[in-house]
Design a protein around this motif. Sequence first.
Motif, short mmCIF file in Angstrom:
data_model
loop_
_atom_site.label_atom_id
_atom_site.label_comp_id
_atom_site.label_asym_id
_atom_site.label_seq_id
_atom_site.Cartn_x
_atom_site.Cartn_y
_atom_site.Cartn_z
N GLN A 384 61.52 42.36 27.15
CA GLN A 384 60.48 41.37 26.88
C GLN A 384 61.10 40.10 26.36
OE1 GLN A 384 57.31 42.97 24.55
NE2 GLN A 384 56.84 41.00 23.63
N LYS A 385 60.61 38.95 26.76
CA LYS A 385 61.14 37.68 26.32
C LYS A 385 60.83 37.46 24.84
CE LYS A 385 60.92 35.37 30.80
NZ LYS A 385 60.37 34.23 31.54
N SER A 386 61.71 36.75 24.18
CA SER A 386 61.54 36.51 22.75
C SER A 386 60.29 35.70 22.49
CB SER A 386 62.75 35.76 22.22
OG SER A 386 62.57 35.44 20.87
N GLY A 387 59.53 36.09 21.46
CA GLY A 387 58.33 35.35 21.08
C GLY A 387 57.11 35.75 21.85
N GLN A 388 57.20 36.72 22.80
CA GLN A 388 56.05 37.14 23.60
C GLN A 388 55.69 38.57 23.26
OE1 GLN A 388 56.78 36.56 27.70
NE2 GLN A 388 56.73 34.34 27.60
N HIS A 389 54.40 38.92 23.49
CA HIS A 389 53.92 40.27 23.25
C HIS A 389 53.44 40.88 24.55
CE1 HIS A 389 54.08 39.63 18.91
NE2 HIS A 389 53.56 38.43 19.13
N THR A 390 53.61 42.19 24.68
CA THR A 390 53.12 42.88 25.88
C THR A 390 51.60 42.81 25.91
OG1 THR A 390 54.97 44.38 25.73
CG2 THR A 390 53.12 45.06 27.11
N SER A 391 51.03 42.38 27.03
CA SER A 391 49.58 42.24 27.15
C SER A 391 49.04 43.25 28.16
CB SER A 391 49.21 40.82 27.60
OG SER A 391 49.81 40.53 28.84
N ALA A 392 47.79 43.63 27.98
CA ALA A 392 47.13 44.56 28.90
C ALA A 392 46.85 43.85 30.23
CB ALA A 392 45.82 45.05 28.30
N PRO A 393 46.78 44.59 31.32
CA PRO A 393 46.46 43.96 32.60
C PRO A 393 45.11 43.25 32.54
CG PRO A 393 46.24 46.35 32.71
CD PRO A 393 46.90 46.05 31.42
N PRO A 394 44.92 42.17 33.30
CA PRO A 394 43.65 41.43 33.24
C PRO A 394 42.48 42.31 33.63
CG PRO A 394 44.97 40.79 35.17
CD PRO A 394 45.84 41.64 34.30
N ALA A 395 41.34 42.03 33.00
CA ALA A 395 40.13 42.81 33.28
C ALA A 395 39.65 42.54 34.70
CB ALA A 395 39.04 42.46 32.27
N ALA A 396 39.05 43.56 35.30
CA ALA A 396 38.53 43.41 36.65
C ALA A 396 37.38 42.41 36.67
CB ALA A 396 38.08 44.75 37.19
N HIS A 397 37.30 41.61 37.74
CA HIS A 397 36.24 40.62 37.87
C HIS A 397 35.90 40.48 39.36
CE1 HIS A 397 39.95 38.37 38.68
NE2 HIS A 397 39.21 37.55 39.41
N PRO A 398 34.64 40.15 39.67
CA PRO A 398 34.26 39.99 41.08
C PRO A 398 34.92 38.76 41.70
CG PRO A 398 32.45 39.37 39.63
CD PRO A 398 33.51 39.97 38.75
N ILE A 399 35.28 38.89 42.96
CA ILE A 399 35.87 37.78 43.72
C ILE A 399 34.86 37.35 44.79
CG2 ILE A 399 37.73 37.08 45.26
CD1 ILE A 399 39.53 39.11 43.90
N ARG A 400 34.58 36.06 44.82
CA ARG A 400 33.59 35.55 45.78
C ARG A 400 34.18 35.52 47.19
NH1 ARG A 400 31.48 30.60 47.94
NH2 ARG A 400 33.31 29.47 47.18
N ILE A 401 33.40 35.99 48.14
CA ILE A 401 33.77 35.89 49.55
C ILE A 401 33.32 34.52 50.04
CG2 ILE A 401 33.46 36.88 51.85
CD1 ILE A 401 32.82 39.54 50.50
N VAL A 402 34.29 33.66 50.37
CA VAL A 402 33.95 32.29 50.78
C VAL A 402 33.26 32.30 52.14
CG1 VAL A 402 34.89 30.01 51.33
CG2 VAL A 402 35.83 31.35 49.42
N THR A 403 33.81 33.04 53.08
CA THR A 403 33.21 33.17 54.40
C THR A 403 33.72 34.45 55.03
OG1 THR A 403 32.82 32.05 56.52
CG2 THR A 403 35.04 31.92 55.62
N ALA A 404 33.11 34.83 56.14
CA ALA A 404 33.51 36.04 56.85
C ALA A 404 33.25 35.84 58.34
CB ALA A 404 32.76 37.26 56.34
N LYS A 405 33.91 36.67 59.14
CA LYS A 405 33.79 36.57 60.59
C LYS A 405 33.86 37.96 61.20
CE LYS A 405 35.93 34.41 64.67
NZ LYS A 405 35.86 35.68 65.44
N ASP A 406 33.02 38.19 62.23
CA ASP A 406 33.11 39.46 62.95
C ASP A 406 34.43 39.50 63.72
OD1 ASP A 406 31.73 37.31 64.41
OD2 ASP A 406 31.74 38.71 66.10
N PHE A 407 34.99 40.71 63.85
CA PHE A 407 36.33 40.86 64.42
C PHE A 407 36.30 41.97 65.46
CE2 PHE A 407 40.91 42.23 63.89
CZ PHE A 407 41.45 41.08 64.45
N ASP A 408 36.45 41.60 66.72
CA ASP A 408 36.43 42.55 67.84
C ASP A 408 37.55 42.17 68.80
OD1 ASP A 408 35.72 44.52 69.61
OD2 ASP A 408 34.02 43.43 70.46
N PRO A 409 38.81 42.28 68.36
CA PRO A 409 39.92 41.74 69.17
C PRO A 409 40.18 42.52 70.45
CG PRO A 409 40.76 43.02 67.33
CD PRO A 409 39.28 42.93 67.14
#
Length: 546
Positions: A384-409
């Motif tokens: 661990q770097k000097s002066g820093q403390h071990t932190s817990a992983p970030p809490a889960a949060h919803p991610i906005r879907i900006v756009t989407a597209k149908d996919f039939d390649p």
Amino acid sequence: MPAGKTATGPTDKPTATPAAKATGEAGEKPAAAKPAARPKVSAPELHSGHKLARRYQLAECVTRVDGFSSWRAVDEKLRRAVGIHVLPADHPRARAVLAAARAAALLGDPRFVQVLDAVEEDDLVYVIHEWLPDAASLADLLATSALDPYEAYQMVSQVSQAMAAAHREGLAHLRLDPGAVLRTVSGQYRIRGLAVAAALRGLSSDHPQRQDTESIGALLYASLTQRWPYEDDAHGLAGLPKGVGLVAPDQVRAGVHRGLSEIAMRALANDGATASREDPPCTTPEELAKAVAALPRIRPVDVHTPPAYRVPAYQQPPQPPGVPTRQPVAPPPPPPALPGRTGQFLKGVVAALLIVAIGLGSWQLADALKSRGGHSANRTPNGQKSGQHTSAPPAAHPIRIVTAKDFDPLGDGSENSELVPKAYDGNPSTYWQTSSYTQADFGGLKPGVGLILDLGSAQRVTSVSVDFIGNTTSVDLMAAGRDATSMPSRLADFTKVASATGAKVKLTPSSQLTARFLLVWLTKLPQTSSGSLPFRGSISEIDVTG
């Protein structure tokens, strides 16, 4: 299809008929419905083992009333269980039953038990529908206990959305009771008897939407309280105390979710007045579905159930007769203490040795620190770097879907693109669906179809939840490279990171994932209707969490 007039003929959609409060059954609240006069028609002479259309073998009679009978049967051609309603062709309701069955078959909504065929043959009219052997009716569930808030929420949400869709097509149920709602092993609620149950009993209503909405309210009330919301007992449930009137569910039973309690009261409106003082009544399934969707999301409770029995303490087996019982052997006494002066002398020697050992250890530690130039004091554990403390992983949060597209390649390149926004609009009553296919594997034409999600920028993704409509659907979660800046156009541009099968799935990558473009890739479709193209996938909601 069996010989005779089948569901492929003319299909005038009947106006909404059935009404759940006017069936004449004990405990049901009277309503503005018009039951036809009871016909004087003898039931067909049928028995177990009888075969219809050289295909459907009757196995067990489950209902026999009003000149018709309902059976569990076996489709010998497809080797599956089916349900069949049978009545004479000259029955006064035969025409209405055929029309209702054909209209319900055209709906093709997987939230309803599907009508597979409607036939007139050999002086008989019979309607064949799905049989769900692994599903339990709401009546069976409530016979044990009330539903927890999450299950009650799922029930009223799914049933109200399904009935809203049916009414948009001009179809009503009007006989919604705990026996008409089935819960599958995957947690999906399905409705049986749409239009057909009322036609079999000759029911009609001047206000079909109001009638079905109040019936859904009664189902929710019963699910929360394990009581029928009227004075008379019905459907295996005790009614409310006489003379008390309609009492809110959260006043009948402790621990009832208040938001669901208010929804039930809004749906149980009578003559335009609502039992809820705060909000207007819900008079249509569409209004009820929107009111339920507006509630804060209710999540399942993770309860660790204690073991049903206590593990007994080990007991010595009894001695056989005639064998003397062994007496427990007492432990040996502790050794005597050392004599007074000798003991004190030894204690002093041990203490002196401990002091010498501690001194030597301290001298060696100081010498080691000095030889390293004092650098050890600047180091921190675990890199661990000097002066820093071990932190817990970030809490889960919803991610906005900006756009989407149908996919039939690997197909024609398009899969109902106009419906794509409905898969992530936050409204579970709307959905995107695939085209229809002859088999679950897309008729062998291609390995799958799906939706590409654009998150706007590369983001850390921990899970993707997908809610399907219909039976079990198989799906893969795939991701493009974290450096991709434009939406990929080839399947090879994605890498599979998770897979699942079910009606509601949570796709969790096995390792840390950072990506902008995700692909929800359907690989196996559920059967949602009968006919030549019965397989189709539908997604009602996608949620991305980071």
